[in-house]
Design a protein around this motif. Structure first.
Motif, PDB file in Angstrom:
ATOM      1  N   LEU A 175       0.828  -1.210   0.000  1.00 41.57           N
ATOM      2  CA  LEU A 175       0.000   0.000   0.000  1.00 41.57           C
ATOM      3  C   LEU A 175       0.865   1.264   0.000  1.00 41.57           C
ATOM      4  N   GLY A 176       1.966   1.235   0.749  1.00 38.82           N
ATOM      5  CA  GLY A 176       2.854   2.393   0.767  1.00 38.82           C
ATOM      6  C   GLY A 176       3.464   2.660  -0.594  1.00 38.82           C
ATOM      7  N   ALA A 177       3.878   1.605  -1.275  1.00 33.63           N
ATOM      8  CA  ALA A 177       4.439   1.758  -2.614  1.00 33.63           C
ATOM      9  C   ALA A 177       3.384   2.266  -3.592  1.00 33.63           C
ATOM     10  N   THR A 178       2.156   1.804  -3.431  1.00 33.25           N
ATOM     11  CA  THR A 178       1.071   2.262  -4.297  1.00 33.25           C
ATOM     12  C   THR A 178       0.817   3.749  -4.122  1.00 33.25           C
ATOM     13  N   VAL A 179       0.718   4.194  -2.886  1.00 30.43           N
ATOM     14  CA  VAL A 179       0.457   5.612  -2.609  1.00 30.43           C
ATOM     15  C   VAL A 179       1.609   6.481  -3.112  1.00 30.43           C
ATOM     16  N   ALA A 180       2.853   6.069  -2.824  1.00 29.81           N
ATOM     17  CA  ALA A 180       4.007   6.853  -3.262  1.00 29.81           C
ATOM     18  C   ALA A 180       4.065   6.948  -4.785  1.00 29.81           C
ATOM     19  N   ALA A 181       3.870   5.824  -5.463  1.00 29.77           N
ATOM     20  CA  ALA A 181       3.908   5.821  -6.926  1.00 29.77           C
ATOM     21  C   ALA A 181       2.776   6.648  -7.508  1.00 29.77           C
ATOM     22  N   TYR A 182       1.609   6.591  -6.886  1.00 31.64           N
ATOM     23  CA  TYR A 182       0.452   7.330  -7.397  1.00 31.64           C
ATOM     24  C   TYR A 182       0.653   8.834  -7.248  1.00 31.64           C
TER      25      TYR A 182
ATOM     26  N   MET B  48      12.118   2.890  -3.018  1.00 26.42           N
ATOM     27  CA  MET B  48      12.081   4.163  -3.737  1.00 26.42           C
ATOM     28  C   MET B  48      12.187   3.948  -5.242  1.00 26.42           C
ATOM     29  N   THR B  49      13.027   2.989  -5.654  1.00 32.85           N
ATOM     30  CA  THR B  49      13.140   2.689  -7.081  1.00 32.85           C
ATOM     31  C   THR B  49      11.814   2.190  -7.635  1.00 32.85           C
ATOM     32  N   GLY B  50      11.155   1.317  -6.882  1.00 27.71           N
ATOM     33  CA  GLY B  50       9.868   0.788  -7.337  1.00 27.71           C
ATOM     34  C   GLY B  50       8.812   1.864  -7.434  1.00 27.71           C
TER      35      GLY B  50
END
Length: 232
Positions: A23-30, A92-94
């Motif tokens: 979920l954190g990666a989703t929010v950051a990427a979005y 961060m890369t993802g």
């Protein structure tokens, strides 16, 4: 091999904990996609042709290459580029890789919203001597963004379902956690199934919410068009 409820209950906390990484990666990427997408949209509207065509080429290149290849490039290849290369954490890369990839799609959504603004709005802003920044922030974007919110919501769901790609660059999200559990125990049925169910439980309600918002937006736009027709 049959389903083992005791094993499933034992590993569930590990996968549930990894869900927050997903979920954190989703929010950051979005957030990256929303911000960079708007920047790309505004640059594409510049009158400086070389910069405009550079952005068009960038968008087409990113959209035409697989996100997994882009993630591998950012994680493995980019740090090896002389002078400009640097290393980021897998997370961060993802987030950056998925954010950049989906910013190209988000930019098209923004563009459709901006193109739907009547020409009279631009002319009125010019007649009132508004600055460009004032025109964009106070006139154009407040009208262009609300109608495209459902489409932006759909891409949030799509991005969320793409996060298993991050397991390829060592982000310990849900799928990577399931793979680790499987390699430790040689049982893949329970961990992979739990991951699939968690994706379903999170994405399906979100899709229903997006549909609800889309209906509200369509009703609101329908009432506005009716009121304009009556006033005319």
């Amino acid at each position: 091999m049959t389903w083992d409820w005791n094993f499933a209950m034992e590993i569930f906390p590990r996968i549930f904990k990894a869900m927050w990484i997903t979920l954190g990666a989703t929010v950051a990427a979005y957030l990256i996609a929303l911000t960079l997408g708007l920047v790309l949209t505004l640059i594409r509207r510049t009158s400086f042709k070389p910069l405009k065509w550079l952005m068009v080429g960038f968008i087409e290149f990113v959209r035409s290459t697989p996100p997994l290849v882009q993630l591998f490039f950012l994680f493995y290849a980019f740090p090896q580029i002389p002078y400009i290369g640097f290393t980021l954490s897998p997370f961060m890369t993802g987030a950056l890789g998925l954010g950049i990839h989906y910013s190209t799609y988000v930019s098209e959504i923004y563009r459709s919203g901006i193109d739907s603004i009547p020409k009279s709005q631009w002319e009125a802003s010019t007649a009132l001597n508004f600055s460009k920044s004032h025109t964009w922030m106070k006139v154009i974007l407040p009208q262009a963004i609300p109608p495209v919110i459902p489409m932006l919501g759909n891409y949030l769901i799509v991005l969320f379902k793409e996060t298993p790609l991050l397991s390829a660059i060592l982000v310990v999200e849900m799928l990577q956690t399931a793979k680790i559990i499987g390699s430790e125990t040689w049982r893949y049925l329970e961990p992979i199934t739990i991951v699939g169910l968690l994706f379903l439980l999170l994405s399906y309600p979100a899709s229903l919410l997006v549909q609800h918002v889309e209906k509200k937006v369509n009703r609101s736009r329908g009432r506005q068009q009716t009121n304009k027709g009556v006033s005319a």
